[in-house]
Design an enzyme around this catalytic site. Structure first.
Site, PDB file in Angstrom:
ATOM      1  N   CYS A  47     -13.879   4.298 -28.427  1.00 45.08           N
ATOM      2  CA  CYS A  47     -15.157   4.994 -28.586  1.00 45.08           C
ATOM      3  C   CYS A  47     -15.921   5.086 -27.258  1.00 45.08           C
ATOM      4  O   CYS A  47     -16.942   4.442 -27.062  1.00 45.08           O
ATOM      5  CB  CYS A  47     -15.996   4.275 -29.640  1.00 45.08           C
ATOM      6  SG  CYS A  47     -17.478   5.166 -30.101  1.00 45.08           S
TER       7      CYS A  47
ATOM      8  N   GLU B 127       4.642  -6.179   1.720  1.00 49.23           N
ATOM      9  CA  GLU B 127       4.447  -6.540   0.315  1.00 49.23           C
ATOM     10  C   GLU B 127       4.362  -5.314  -0.585  1.00 49.23           C
ATOM     11  O   GLU B 127       3.307  -5.015  -1.153  1.00 49.23           O
ATOM     12  CB  GLU B 127       3.143  -7.336   0.164  1.00 49.23           C
ATOM     13  CG  GLU B 127       3.034  -8.575   1.010  1.00 49.23           C
ATOM     14  CD  GLU B 127       1.618  -9.145   0.977  1.00 49.23           C
ATOM     15  OE1 GLU B 127       0.759  -8.576   0.261  1.00 49.23           O
ATOM     16  OE2 GLU B 127       1.358 -10.122   1.676  1.00 49.23           O
ATOM     17  N   PRO B 128       5.436  -4.563  -0.767  1.00 44.35           N
ATOM     18  CA  PRO B 128       5.362  -3.419  -1.690  1.00 44.35           C
ATOM     19  C   PRO B 128       5.224  -3.899  -3.132  1.00 44.35           C
ATOM     20  O   PRO B 128       5.850  -4.870  -3.543  1.00 44.35           O
ATOM     21  CB  PRO B 128       6.702  -2.713  -1.475  1.00 44.35           C
ATOM     22  CG  PRO B 128       7.632  -3.830  -1.074  1.00 44.35           C
ATOM     23  CD  PRO B 128       6.791  -4.755  -0.224  1.00 44.35           C
ATOM     24  N   GLY B 129       4.392  -3.209  -3.881  1.00 51.57           N
ATOM     25  CA  GLY B 129       4.252  -3.480  -5.309  1.00 51.57           C
ATOM     26  C   GLY B 129       4.428  -2.190  -6.076  1.00 51.57           C
ATOM     27  O   GLY B 129       5.426  -1.971  -6.756  1.00 51.57           O
TER      28      GLY B 129
ATOM     29  N   GLY C 152       0.783  -1.227   0.000  1.00 51.08           N
ATOM     30  CA  GLY C 152       0.000   0.000   0.000  1.00 51.08           C
ATOM     31  C   GLY C 152       0.812   1.272   0.000  1.00 51.08           C
ATOM     32  O   GLY C 152       0.258   2.371  -0.007  1.00 51.08           O
TER      33      GLY C 152
ATOM     34  N   ARG D 113      -6.037   3.080 -15.862  1.00 55.72           N
ATOM     35  CA  ARG D 113      -6.103   3.734 -14.549  1.00 55.72           C
ATOM     36  C   ARG D 113      -6.818   5.089 -14.570  1.00 55.72           C
ATOM     37  O   ARG D 113      -7.641   5.358 -13.685  1.00 55.72           O
ATOM     38  CB  ARG D 113      -4.698   3.891 -13.941  1.00 55.72           C
ATOM     39  CG  ARG D 113      -4.037   2.560 -13.589  1.00 55.72           C
ATOM     40  CD  ARG D 113      -2.797   2.745 -12.733  1.00 55.72           C
ATOM     41  NE  ARG D 113      -3.179   3.107 -11.370  1.00 55.72           N
ATOM     42  CZ  ARG D 113      -3.040   4.306 -10.850  1.00 55.72           C
ATOM     43  NH1 ARG D 113      -2.529   5.303 -11.567  1.00 55.72           N
ATOM     44  NH2 ARG D 113      -3.416   4.537  -9.606  1.00 55.72           N
TER      45      ARG D 113
END
Length: 409
Positions: A339, A270-272, A235, A309
């Site tokens: 579209c 758990e860094p991503g 996070g 995103r």
């Protein structure tokens, strides 16, 4: 471990070499993903250095490209997976299955079949459950191995409500039910840890709330007792906007340790996003300039199929005209060829005034970029080039229409 002396805590889009990016676009065509593997290693090393007594696992879902996973493994990192495909891709990249952690969220039968079969020969694999149903389904498969319980701390954090998992009933065992579930796990399995993930994209302003969730996990760990590890998830965010400050990692590490408190177990993280976000960009070419009454519309060949995103989360991504970065900025609306009105990367964004065939770089695209790419409008997904040791190589070829239609009967 990487030498961090010359590795800044954040890499802005303007820190990339514009001429190199423009030449890559010319050589490999656009839209194109670019991932800097040296930066991936630096980010992982910086994070690990801030938590010297913890086990730092890379959250594969942020970017599962083989080159990225290999880079993580080469730095000495382990990998956390959220689906069977991530387990297999981690193994293909060289991971020892005994070091993997599988965080099951409403897992399909195929996922559990794969994980339990894998654990038969690799009993070090850890399976994290977030529902009693999952425990029963594991027992039905004859599994009696390593289990971690995902705790729902009741506190969600992060950059958007859609990533505030800590307060979402979909994720984890309700907080007060955890001790009873722990007893049940111990009756037939090897309970090795607790796990929680409060949310994603947390910067310094949100870290106190994030640590409130971690505090609850630490308290539950002391209540349950006799654990090998306490996993407080990831996070940890990166600044997407030019005026946002990077996460104060040393202060964050201190706050996280204080929040967890005294535990007779290993701390896991758990860094991503933190590891890969600023290591990636998208290169896209301008094909249309349209003067509208209220704005100048700049059409590019990237779309929400390339990176969703902005359409999904309303996310801000920095943009730079790498063809002529010195040209006078002009507010423009940048959109792709899909579209739908959602296919827009920026509204009224000041960019060095684009012209047709200019190349625009979209920054902070290393996490949840290619991972969420699609073939909408039958658009083949882009290629990906990796920068490493002063050179570059293609690590993912551009799809063709044959790739799009190959699975059709």
């Amino acid at each position: 471990m990487c030498d961090l002396a010359d590795s800044p805590a954040v890499r802005r889009l303007t820190d990339w070499d514009a001429s190199t990016l423009e030449s890559l676009a010319a050589e490999y065509e656009t839209p194109l993903y670019v991932i800097d593997l040296d930066r991936v290693a630096e980010n992982y090393a910086r994070f690990s250095t801030a938590f010297p007594d913890a086990e730092v696992m890379y959250a594969a879902k942020a970017h599962t490209g083989k080159a990225v996973l290999e880079t993580i493994l080469e730095t000495g990192g382990d990998i956390e997976c959220a689906a069977w495909g991530e387990l297999q891709r981690s193994i293909d990249a060289g991971a020892d299955p005994n070091t993997l952690q599988y965080t099951a969220v409403n897992p399909p039968d195929h996922d559990l079949d794969y994980a339990t079969d894998l654990a038969t020969d690799h009993p070090g694999l850890t399976i994290t459950i977030g529902a009693i149903d999952t425990l029963e389904r594991l027992a039905d498969r004859g599994y009696d191995g390593r289990i971690a319980i995902r705790v729902n701390p009741g506190i969600g954090t992060g950059h958007h409500e859609k990533v505030a998992t800590g307060a979402d009933a979909k994720f984890g065992i309700p907080y007060e039910r955890v001790p009873d579930v722990a007893d049940r796990v111990r009756d037939g399995f090897d309970l090795v840890g607790l796990h929680a993930h409060a949310g994603s994209g947390v910067l310094t302003d949100g870290i106190e709330e994030h640590c409130r969730a971690i505090e609850r996990v630490g308290a539950m760990a002391r209540r349950v007792g006799d654990l090998e590890f306490v996993d407080v998830g990831g996070g940890f965010g990166v600044p997407y906007r030019e005026d946002e400050k990077p996460l104060d990692l040393e202060r964050t590490a201190e706050m996280v340790r204080d929040a967890v408190g005294e535990i007779d177990a290993t701390l896991k993280l758990e860094p991503g996003r933190y590891v890969v976000a600023d290591a990636g960009v998208i290169l896209t070419e301008v094909n249309t300039i349209k003067e509208a009454p209220d704005t100048t519309v700049v059409g590019v060949d990237a779309s929400l199929a390339t990176m969703i995103r902005p359409a999904m989360f309303g996310s801000y991504h920095p943009m730079l005209n790498v063809s002529v970065p010195e040209r006078e900025p002009h507010p423009v609306t940048v959109g792709g060829p899909v579209c739908t009105s959602a296919d827009v990367f920026a509204h009224d964004r000041p960019i060095a005034r684009p012209e047709r065939e200019d190349v625009i770089a979209i920054g902070n695209a290393g996490s949840y970029g290619y991972e969420l790419a699609s073939q909408f409008h039958s658009q083949p997904r882009p290629g990906e080039v990796a920068l490493e040791d002063g050179g570059h190589r293609i690590v993912r070829r551009r799809e063709t229409l044959d790739d799009v239609t190959r699975v059709e009967q």
